[in-house]
Write a protein that holds these residues in place. Structure first.
Motif, PDB file in Angstrom:
ATOM      1  N   MET A 266      26.194  26.143   0.477  1.00 21.83           N
ATOM      2  CA  MET A 266      24.763  26.602   1.022  1.00 21.83           C
ATOM      3  C   MET A 266      24.564  25.783   2.365  1.00 21.83           C
ATOM      4  O   MET A 266      24.759  24.586   2.486  1.00 21.83           O
ATOM      5  CB  MET A 266      23.765  26.496   0.132  1.00 21.83           C
ATOM      6  CG  MET A 266      22.139  26.581   0.652  1.00 21.83           C
ATOM      7  SD  MET A 266      21.800  28.022   1.802  1.00 21.83           S
ATOM      8  CE  MET A 266      21.854  29.292   0.584  1.00 21.83           C
ATOM      9  N   GLY A 267      24.109  26.462   3.500  1.00 23.32           N
ATOM     10  CA  GLY A 267      24.038  25.691   4.638  1.00 23.32           C
ATOM     11  C   GLY A 267      25.049  25.790   5.557  1.00 23.32           C
ATOM     12  O   GLY A 267      26.109  26.562   5.417  1.00 23.32           O
ATOM     13  N   GLY A 268      25.040  24.755   6.662  1.00 24.28           N
ATOM     14  CA  GLY A 268      26.102  24.517   7.305  1.00 24.28           C
ATOM     15  C   GLY A 268      26.417  25.872   8.305  1.00 24.28           C
ATOM     16  O   GLY A 268      27.468  26.308   8.561  1.00 24.28           O
ATOM     17  N   ILE A 269      25.077  26.559   9.034  1.00 21.92           N
ATOM     18  CA  ILE A 269      25.172  27.445   9.966  1.00 21.92           C
ATOM     19  C   ILE A 269      25.393  26.864  11.178  1.00 21.92           C
ATOM     20  O   ILE A 269      25.542  27.996  12.161  1.00 21.92           O
ATOM     21  CB  ILE A 269      23.973  28.308   9.712  1.00 21.92           C
ATOM     22  CG1 ILE A 269      22.798  27.561   9.998  1.00 21.92           C
ATOM     23  CG2 ILE A 269      23.957  28.755   8.278  1.00 21.92           C
ATOM     24  CD1 ILE A 269      21.725  28.527  10.083  1.00 21.92           C
ATOM     25  N   THR A 270      25.485  25.601  11.315  1.00 22.75           N
ATOM     26  CA  THR A 270      25.406  25.202  12.937  1.00 22.75           C
ATOM     27  C   THR A 270      26.635  25.440  13.445  1.00 22.75           C
ATOM     28  O   THR A 270      26.648  25.996  14.517  1.00 22.75           O
ATOM     29  CB  THR A 270      25.177  23.641  12.843  1.00 22.75           C
ATOM     30  OG1 THR A 270      24.296  23.175  12.152  1.00 22.75           O
ATOM     31  CG2 THR A 270      25.395  22.928  14.181  1.00 22.75           C
ATOM     32  N   PRO A 271      28.027  25.595  13.049  1.00 26.56           N
ATOM     33  CA  PRO A 271      29.031  26.109  13.705  1.00 26.56           C
ATOM     34  C   PRO A 271      29.128  27.462  14.043  1.00 26.56           C
ATOM     35  O   PRO A 271      29.446  28.015  15.199  1.00 26.56           O
ATOM     36  CB  PRO A 271      30.006  26.045  12.489  1.00 26.56           C
ATOM     37  CG  PRO A 271      29.671  24.907  11.748  1.00 26.56           C
ATOM     38  CD  PRO A 271      28.347  24.969  11.496  1.00 26.56           C
ATOM     39  N   TYR A 272      28.369  28.525  13.321  1.00 22.66           N
ATOM     40  CA  TYR A 272      28.190  29.878  13.598  1.00 22.66           C
ATOM     41  C   TYR A 272      27.210  29.914  14.627  1.00 22.66           C
ATOM     42  O   TYR A 272      27.469  30.659  15.910  1.00 22.66           O
ATOM     43  CB  TYR A 272      27.529  30.581  12.477  1.00 22.66           C
ATOM     44  CG  TYR A 272      27.127  31.968  12.588  1.00 22.66           C
ATOM     45  CD1 TYR A 272      28.132  32.890  12.147  1.00 22.66           C
ATOM     46  CD2 TYR A 272      25.826  32.214  13.405  1.00 22.66           C
ATOM     47  CE1 TYR A 272      27.594  34.320  12.538  1.00 22.66           C
ATOM     48  CE2 TYR A 272      25.662  33.603  13.348  1.00 22.66           C
ATOM     49  CZ  TYR A 272      26.481  34.595  13.253  1.00 22.66           C
ATOM     50  OH  TYR A 272      26.270  35.878  13.513  1.00 22.66           O
ATOM     51  N   LEU A 273      26.011  29.120  14.806  1.00 29.06           N
ATOM     52  CA  LEU A 273      25.254  29.395  15.785  1.00 29.06           C
ATOM     53  C   LEU A 273      26.079  28.867  17.129  1.00 29.06           C
ATOM     54  O   LEU A 273      25.763  29.471  18.168  1.00 29.06           O
ATOM     55  CB  LEU A 273      23.876  28.434  15.709  1.00 29.06           C
ATOM     56  CG  LEU A 273      23.049  28.895  14.335  1.00 29.06           C
ATOM     57  CD1 LEU A 273      22.042  27.890  14.335  1.00 29.06           C
ATOM     58  CD2 LEU A 273      22.443  30.237  14.639  1.00 29.06           C
ATOM     59  N   ASN A 274      26.649  27.541  17.274  1.00 26.32           N
ATOM     60  CA  ASN A 274      27.332  27.278  18.361  1.00 26.32           C
ATOM     61  C   ASN A 274      28.318  28.299  18.575  1.00 26.32           C
ATOM     62  O   ASN A 274      28.533  28.469  20.040  1.00 26.32           O
ATOM     63  CB  ASN A 274      28.035  25.827  17.937  1.00 26.32           C
ATOM     64  CG  ASN A 274      28.611  25.205  19.004  1.00 26.32           C
ATOM     65  OD1 ASN A 274      28.043  24.785  19.940  1.00 26.32           O
ATOM     66  ND2 ASN A 274      29.925  24.937  19.097  1.00 26.32           N
ATOM     67  N   HIS A 275      29.220  28.770  17.812  1.00 20.89           N
ATOM     68  CA  HIS A 275      30.123  29.826  18.103  1.00 20.89           C
ATOM     69  C   HIS A 275      29.370  30.756  18.986  1.00 20.89           C
ATOM     70  O   HIS A 275      29.911  31.673  20.119  1.00 20.89           O
ATOM     71  CB  HIS A 275      30.922  30.422  16.966  1.00 20.89           C
ATOM     72  CG  HIS A 275      32.112  31.327  17.333  1.00 20.89           C
ATOM     73  ND1 HIS A 275      33.123  31.015  17.930  1.00 20.89           N
ATOM     74  CD2 HIS A 275      32.077  32.552  16.941  1.00 20.89           C
ATOM     75  CE1 HIS A 275      33.783  32.112  18.071  1.00 20.89           C
ATOM     76  NE2 HIS A 275      33.181  33.279  17.358  1.00 20.89           N
TER      77      HIS A 275
END
Length: 396
Positions: A266-275
């Motif tokens: 759960m969480g860890g959406i930072t790589p997605y937003l960066n991409h």
């Protein structure tokens, strides 16, 4: 003997140890001479494996330091008591009998409320006499019915102050820049919405995205582009639990998180937003996960939160010693200005397995900005905010 047991459960907060201090101090006042207060080490695991800590005689200095200690002094675990067999409950019952536990205080969030309700019902069926009370805590603010629970105000305060500082940093250089910040919030956007309070310092986010509203990646890119075109910079806050139209969390995008097991992350959406942002913008991009500090950052905890957490711990003990059981102590807001609350109780069955989501009336029609009405709700909880210099002729 009528001994007592305190259990910290679920995830940490910055003020859960304040509730512990409230329980300990009140038990020291109300326990009969020779009776004991134990703390279960690492949550329910300590009860299952007979790992209890005697905290009956903690002195005033220890309690003061406990109140200022981050995270969970007695530990927690992620184990769920099995319902398909009596084995776990038999072991719990054996420990309770061994230590002659008559009062049980469970300090936790949604899952802990449900677990407490099941344990209470099981002990009734087993004919074991005890008084069980739940003391709420939350970071997400997702416990149903209550105005708020301890932990959320401090997480909100940390988020607000950190974001106001990041916005300052964003304006350091006179170049185009996008900042996207991930905050906690599995299914509710109260914490993400709190970020809007950073605007009260004069330095707040441009866009906020909460789990209650479907996250449209294309619309997100368009929203950012509009802000960039207008200001040359954009600051967006995104809750970790936002979902796309097909019901998928952003961290479940395997094109970005190939090595991870989405079901356990759960969480860890930072790589997605960066991409996503780097596919559409050529300016400087910084994507930041505020991380665990949201829930354990005691250095900037809300003083109101610390006080209320301790009060609820103390009140749970008083009510248990008065014979109440199967209930959760709660805060009911009487007024926001001046801020006043009163402590009440709810039956565990009213709260168990019910998750609270944010009222959509707090959102502007565009769904990515927060109405002033939410400020009336959140500002009394987080306390006074820093005041920053405003220089004549310099805008942001």
């Amino acid at each position: 003997m009528r001994n007592a047991l305190y259990i910290q459960s679920g995830g940490p907060t910055a003020v859960i140890n304040c509730s512990a201090a409230g329980v300990i101090r009140e038990c020291q006042e109300l326990l009969e001479k020779g009776d004991k207060l134990y703390a279960s080490l690492h949550g329910i695991d300590g009860l299952l494996h007979d790992h209890l800590y005697d905290c009956t005689d903690m002195d005033e200095m220890q309690l003061l330091r406990l109140r200022n200690t981050p995270s969970m002094a007695f530990g927690s675990c992620r184990y769920t008591v099995r319902e398909d067999t009596e084995e776990d409950y038999d072991r719990i019952l054996a420990t309770l009998k061994k230590y002659q536990i008559y009062y049980i205080f469970i300090n936790g969030g949604n899952g802990s409320v449900a677990a407490g309700h099941r344990l209470c019902e099981h002990l009734k069926k087993a004919g074991y006499p005890c008084c069980l009370m739940v003391i709420p805590k939350t970071v997400d603010n997702d416990i149903a019915i209550v105005d708020h629970a301890p932990g959320f105000p401090s997480a909100a305060r940390h988020t607000v102050i950190t974001i106001s500082e990041l916005v300052h940093d964003m304006y350091t250089y006179d170049t185009d820049l996008i900042m996207a910040v991930e905050v906690m919030g599995r299914n509710t956007g109260y914490l993400a919405a709190a970020a809007a309070a950073a605007g009260k310092t004069g330095w707040g986010p441009d866009l906020i995205y909460v789990p209650e509203v479907v996250f449209d990646p294309e619309q997100f890119v368009n929203d950012v582009a509009q802000v960039i075109q207008k200001k040359g910079k954009c600051f967006a806050v995104v809750a970790e639990g936002v979902k796309t139209a097909d019901g998928r969390y952003l961290f479940e995008d395997t094109t970005v998180n190939k090595a991870d097991d989405p079901s356990k992350n759960m969480g860890g959406i930072t790589p997605y937003l960066n991409h996503l942002l780097r596919k559409h913008f050529i300016c400087k991009i910084r994507c930041i996960d505020l991380g665990l500090m949201q829930r354990c950052g005691a250095h900037d905890a809300s003083e109101i939160d610390k006080t209320e957490a301790q009060q609820l711990g103390s009140e749970a003990v008083k009510r248990a010693f008065a014979g109440e059981s199967g209930k959760m102590v709660t805060l009911t807001r009487i007024s926001s200005s001046p801020y006043r609350t009163e402590i009440q109780t709810l039956d565990l069955e009213q709260v168990a397995d019910v998750e609270r989501v944010m009222d959509l009336s707090y959102l502007e029609d565009n769904r990515h900005q927060i109405k002033e009405a939410y400020m009336d709700y959140i500002l009394p909880l987080i306390g006074d905010l820093p005041e920053y210099v405003e220089l004549d002729g310099i805008s942001h």
